[in-house]
Write an enzyme that holds these catalytic residues in place. Structure first.
Site, PDB file in Angstrom:
ATOM      1  N   HIS A 267      22.276  27.875  51.069  1.00 52.80           N
ATOM      2  CA  HIS A 267      21.495  28.665  50.125  1.00 52.80           C
ATOM      3  C   HIS A 267      20.804  27.776  49.086  1.00 52.80           C
ATOM      4  O   HIS A 267      20.891  28.032  47.889  1.00 52.80           O
ATOM      5  CB  HIS A 267      22.399  29.670  49.386  1.00 52.80           C
ATOM      6  CG  HIS A 267      23.087  30.642  50.281  1.00 52.80           C
ATOM      7  ND1 HIS A 267      24.167  31.425  49.862  1.00 52.80           N
ATOM      8  CD2 HIS A 267      22.864  31.005  51.570  1.00 52.80           C
ATOM      9  CE1 HIS A 267      24.561  32.197  50.860  1.00 52.80           C
ATOM     10  NE2 HIS A 267      23.802  31.958  51.908  1.00 52.80           N
TER      11      HIS A 267
ATOM     12  N   VAL B 277       1.723  21.379  57.858  1.00 49.75           N
ATOM     13  CA  VAL B 277       0.940  21.064  56.655  1.00 49.75           C
ATOM     14  C   VAL B 277       1.392  19.715  56.107  1.00 49.75           C
ATOM     15  O   VAL B 277       2.595  19.461  55.937  1.00 49.75           O
ATOM     16  CB  VAL B 277       1.123  22.155  55.579  1.00 49.75           C
ATOM     17  CG1 VAL B 277       0.435  21.755  54.280  1.00 49.75           C
ATOM     18  CG2 VAL B 277       0.583  23.487  56.085  1.00 49.75           C
TER      19      VAL B 277
ATOM     20  N   ALA C 290      12.390  30.552  48.297  1.00 50.77           N
ATOM     21  CA  ALA C 290      13.673  30.358  47.627  1.00 50.77           C
ATOM     22  C   ALA C 290      13.617  29.245  46.584  1.00 50.77           C
ATOM     23  O   ALA C 290      14.465  29.176  45.691  1.00 50.77           O
ATOM     24  CB  ALA C 290      14.746  30.052  48.662  1.00 50.77           C
TER      25      ALA C 290
END
Ligand SMILES: Cc1cc2nc3c(=O)[nH]c(=O)nc-3n(C[C@H](O)[C@H](O)[C@H](O)COP(=O)(O)OP(=O)(O)OC[C@H]3O[C@@H](n4cnc5c(N)ncnc54)[C@H](O)[C@@H]3O)c2cc1C
Length: 656
Positions: free
Chosen positions: A582, A275, A624
Site C-alpha cells: 500500500h 511514458v 495513490a
C-alpha cells in the site's frame, strides 16, 4: 499442471464454458488498431499517463463530454480474460508475472536484516486493481478528515469521501441464504452506493475457520462491526470484496470504468506505451507549462501533445519516477559522475530527506498455522482432483473456493495490544522521538498519529484471515500434504518514512524504492504487541480447540507454557516482515511549505499555464501517490474516490 493451467483449461472447454460478460458494442480488434502514429496525430484535450485504478476513472469521467478528447497511455497490455485476474480465488497468482506485474523490489532495508522486499504493481489496463487481493474496505472517518487537517480544504469524510466512495460502488449484499444469515454481516443503505461502476459484494465461499476466527475475536473483547463502511471500521467484521456477484469475477478499473465506455470515439487508449518524459515549456521567469509527453512503443520514441491537461496516474512508484525523469523534483539528482537530472523546479524545505517523493507503506507479518486435516483452504487447490472439481463448480455455478476470497477482519485499537504501562511507554517513546519533528510534513502527521494512538476508536492493527500459506517472504518450506491459514498482521499507522527516486536516467530502469521499513522503532514495537495478540488468539476459544498448530512463528515448546520472549518476537518480525503493498505519499497532497507535491486541486506545484489563451496545461497527479498519510485500511476504494473527485475538479476548471 499448475492451478492457472487447470483453471484456464476448464474455462476454454467449449462444451461447458459460460463466457464472462463482455461489452458487445466493441469488436475485439477495434482498439488493437490504434497505432502510435494515429494516437500522436490525434488532437487531445487531456492525456492520462497510466491506465490503472485512478487513470481509468479519469478517462471514463472526462470522456463523458463528447466534445472532449481523452488519450490514455498505458505501458502494459489490455488482457481481457486471464483467470489469475478475473477469478477471485486465484488472487495473488498473477504476482511476479511480467505480463501484468512490474514486480519491483525495494533496495536493501537496513532495519529488516538488509532484505530487499518484493513490491509488485499492476501493469496493464486496470493497473494494480487487476492484480490486488480484492479487499474493498473503508477507513475510519478520522483517517479521511486527516487529509483535510494536513492542509487540504474539504478533503474530509463528510464533504468528499463518503460522497465519492458511494459514487464509485454498487454494493450488493450477499444473496446466498447461507452467507446472508451470517450474524456478522449487515449494512445501511445510507452509507453505500447502488449504481456505481465498481461492484462490491462478498466472497461466495467462507472457510471452515471463518466463524471460529470471528467468535474468538469477540471472546477477546473485540466487538462485532456489521458494517465498516460508515466511518467506524473498528471491530471484527466480514469485509466486502471488489467482485461482480452476477459473474463472481473481479470488478476492477478496466471492467468498471474502461470496458463499458471503450466504444466512445473520444476515448483513445494506447497500450504498450511507456511514458518516458513530460515535455515542459519553461518560459523564463514563468512557472513551468506541460505541453506533451514522450513515450516508447516497440522501442520507438514518440511524442504527443495535449491542449488542456496532462494527468499523471502512473501509481505511487512511477508517478514520482516520471516527474524526476522530466526534471521535476526538489533537488538535482546525481546518478553518476556523468549523469544527473537537473531539476527545474525547487521547493524550499527543511526536510532531511532530499526528496519530492516521501513514501510510507503498510507492513505485514504472515502468522502461519497448519489447519486440521480435512479443512479446505486455497492450499487444497494444489490437489489436481480437487482443483478440477472446484474449477467445474466455479464455471457452472460460480460457487466454491474459486468464487471465494478473504472474509474475516479485525481492526484493533491499541488498548487490545498494550496494557496501560505498555501504552504509556510507547507514547513516551513517540514523544521523545526527534525524527518525528525534523520535517514539517512528518511533524504535522505525527501529531495526528500520536493523538490516534490511545484512541479506542482508531485502529492501529488489522488482523485478517488469509485462508492459505502466504509466501512472498523468507518462510520455512510448507509441509507436504498440509494446508494452512495465514493471519496477516498489518500495522496501520506507520511512522517510518522513506523515498522513491530515479536511480538511472534510463526511463526503463526501475525506480529506487527505499521505504526504510522499521526505521522508526515504534513500528516494530506495535508489531511485537500484535504478534502477542495473535498468539493469544490461537490459545483462546473457540480457535484454541479448532485443531490448528502454530507453524511460523513456531511454538516455543510443545510441552511447556513458556512463550517466545519479546526479543525473540522482535527477531522474528525483522526476519519475516513484508509489505502488504500500500505505498502512498510519493506526490503528497499537502501545502508546499510542508513538502507537498500537489495542491488540494491535485495540481503539481510550480506548474501553470501562462502561454496562450485557451491553450493551457496544468499538470495534476491523481493516484495513490497523492494520499499524504496511510489510512487504517486497504487503499483501493480511496484511490477510486480521489480519482472521481479529481474528475469533477478538472471538469469544473474546464467549465470556467
Ligand atoms: C499485490 C497487491 C495486493 C493489493 N491488495 C489490495 C486489496 O486487497 N485492497 C486494496 O484496497 N488495495 C490493495 N492493494 C493496493 C491497491 O490496489 C493500489 O493502492 C491501487 O490500485 C493503486 O492505484 P493507482 O491508480 O495509484 O496505481 P495503479 O493502479 O498501479 O496504476 C498505475 C498504472 O500506470 C501504469 N504505468 C506506470 N508507469 C507507466 C509509464 N511510465 N508509462 C505508462 N504507463 C505507466 C501502470 O502499468 C499501471 O497500469 C494491493 C496492491 C498490490 C500490489
Amino acid at each position: 499442471m499448475s492451478i492457472s493451467d487447470t483453471v484456464t483449461a476448464t474455462f476454454s472447454s467449449k462444451a461447458r464454458c459460460k463466457p464472462v460478460k463482455r461489452n458487445k458494442l466493441v469488436p475485439r480488434w477495434y482498439w488493437a488498431m490504434v497505432s502510435a502514429e494515429s494516437f500522436c496525430s490525434t488532437s487531445f484535450d487531456y492525456l492520462i499517463l497510466g491506465g490503472g485504478t485512478a487513470g481509468l476513472v479519469l478517462a471514463a469521467r472526462l470522456s463523458e463530454d463528447p466534445d472532449v478528447v481523452v488519450g490514455v497511455l498505458e505501458a502494459g497490455e489490455h488482457i481481457n480474460e486471464m483467470p489469475e485476474i478475473s477469478v477471485p480465488g486465484m488472487m495473488g497468482q498473477a504476482l511476479g508475472n511480467p505480463k501484468v506485474d512490474w514486480a519491483f523490489s525495494t533496495v536493501e532495508q537496513q532495519a529488516v536484516l538488509n532484505r530487499k522486499i518484493f513490491s509488485p504493481r499492476g501493469k496493464g489496463v486496470g493497473g494494480t486493481s487487476a492484480i490486488n487481493f480484492l479487499v474493498y474496505q473503508r477507513a475510519s472517518e478520522e483517517d479521511y478528515n486527516a487529509i483535510e487537517a494536513l492542509g487540504n480544504p474539504y478533503w474530509n469524510w463528510k464533504d468528499t469521501f463518503l460522497k465519492y466512495l458511494m459514487k464509485v460502488e454498487t454494493y450488493v449484499p450477499p444473496t446466498d441464504p447461507k452467507i446472508a444469515k451470517d450474524p456478522h454481516i449487515g449494512y445501511t443503505t445510507d452509507y453505500h452506493g447502488s449504481s456505481g461502476p465498481v461492484k462490491a459484494s462478498f466472497s461466495a465461499w467462507f472457510n471452515d475457520l471463518h466463524a471460529k476466527f470471528m467468535d474468538t475475536l469477540v471472546n477477546m473483547g473485540v466487538p462485532i462491526n456489521r458494517d465498516t463502511g460508515n466511518g467506524r471500521n473498528i471491530g471484527a467484521s466480514v469485509g466486502p470484496i471488489s467482485v461482480d456477484p452476477s459473474t463472481m469475477t473481479r470488478s476492477h478499473a478496466a471492467t468498471a470504468y474502461y470496458t463499458p465506455n471503450s466504444h466512445r470515439t473520444n476515448l483513445v487508449l494506447l497500450t504498450g506505451a511507456h511514458v518516458t518524459k513530460i515535455l515542459l515549456d519553461t518560459p523564463s521567469g514563468e512557472p513551468v507549462v506541460a505541453t506533451g509527453v514522450e513515450f516508447l512503443k516497440d522501442s520507438q520514441k514518440f511524442s504527443v501533445r495535449a491542449k488542456v491537461e496532462i494527468i499523471l496516474a502512473a501509481g505511487a512508484f512511477q508517478t514520482p519516477q516520471i516527474l524526476e525523469l522530466s526534471g521535476i523534483g526538489k533537488t538535482d539528482i546525481f546518478l553518476s559522475e556523468k549523469t544527473f537530472v537537473r531539476t527545474i523546479w525547487f521547493l524550499q524545505s527543511a526536510a532531511p530527506i532530499k526528496s519530492n517523493s516521501v513514501t510510507e507503506d503498510h507492513l505485514t507479518l504472515p502468522f502461519i498455522h497448519e489447519v486440521p486435516e480435512g479443512s479446505e483452504t486455497f492450499d487444497s487447490l494444489r490437489d489436481p482432483a480437487f482443483l478440477e472439481q472446484q474449477s467445474t463448480l466455479y464455471k457452472n455455478e460460480r460457487k466454491g473456493l474459486l468464487a471465494g476470497s478473504i472474509t474475516a477482519y479485525g481492526y484493533l485499537p491499541s488498548e487490545k495490544l498494550f496494557d496501560s504501562d505498555g501504552l504509556t511507554a510507547l507514547q513516551n517513546q513517540m514523544l521523545q522521538d526527534t525524527t518525528l519533528t525534523a520535517s514539517p510534513s512528518l511533524s504535522k502527521q505525527s501529531v495526528l498519529i500520536k493523538k490516534w494512538f490511545p484512541d479506542p476508536n482508531q485502529a492501529q492493527i488489522e488482523v485478517l484471515q488469509f485462508p492459505f500459506f502466504l509466501s512472498f517472504g523468507p518462510l520455512p518450506e510448507r509441509r507436504e500434504g498440509k494446508v494452512y491459514h495465514s493471519i496477516m498482521i498489518i500495522g496501520l499507522h506507520p511512522l517510518s518514512r522513506g523515498s522513491v527516486h530515479i536511480s538511472s536516467a534510463d526511463p526503463l530502469f526501475p525506480p529506487s524504492i527505499d521505504p526504510r521499513y522499521f526505521s522508526n522503532p515504534a513500528d516494530l514495537e506495535i508489531m511485537v504487541s500484535a504478534v502477542k495478540f495473535v498468539r493469544k488468539l490461537m490459545r483462546t476459544e473457540p480457535y484454541a480447540s479448532a485443531g490448528c498448530k502454530m507453524y511460523d512463528p513456531p511454538e516455543k515448546s510443545a510441552v511447556s507454557n513458556e512463550d517466545l520472549s519479546d526479543d525473540e518476537i522482535r527477531d522474528w518480525c525483522r526476519s519475516r516482515v513484508i509489505s502488504i503493498f500500500h505505498p502512498i505519499g510519493t506526490a503528497a497532497m499537502m501545502p508546499k511549505e510542508d513538502g507537498g507535491v500537489v495542491d488540494s486541486s491535485l495540481k503539481v506545484y510550480g506548474t501553470k499555464n501562462l502561454r496562450v489563451a485557451r491553450i493551457f496545461c496544468f499538470l495534476p497527479a491523481v493516484d495513490a501517490s497523492v494520499i499524504p498519510l496511510e489510512m487504517s485500511t486497504h487503499p483501493q476504494a480511496a484511490v477510486y474516490a480521489i480519482a472521481e473527485k479529481a474528475s469533477d475538479i478538472i471538469k469544473t476548471a474546464r467549465a470556467r
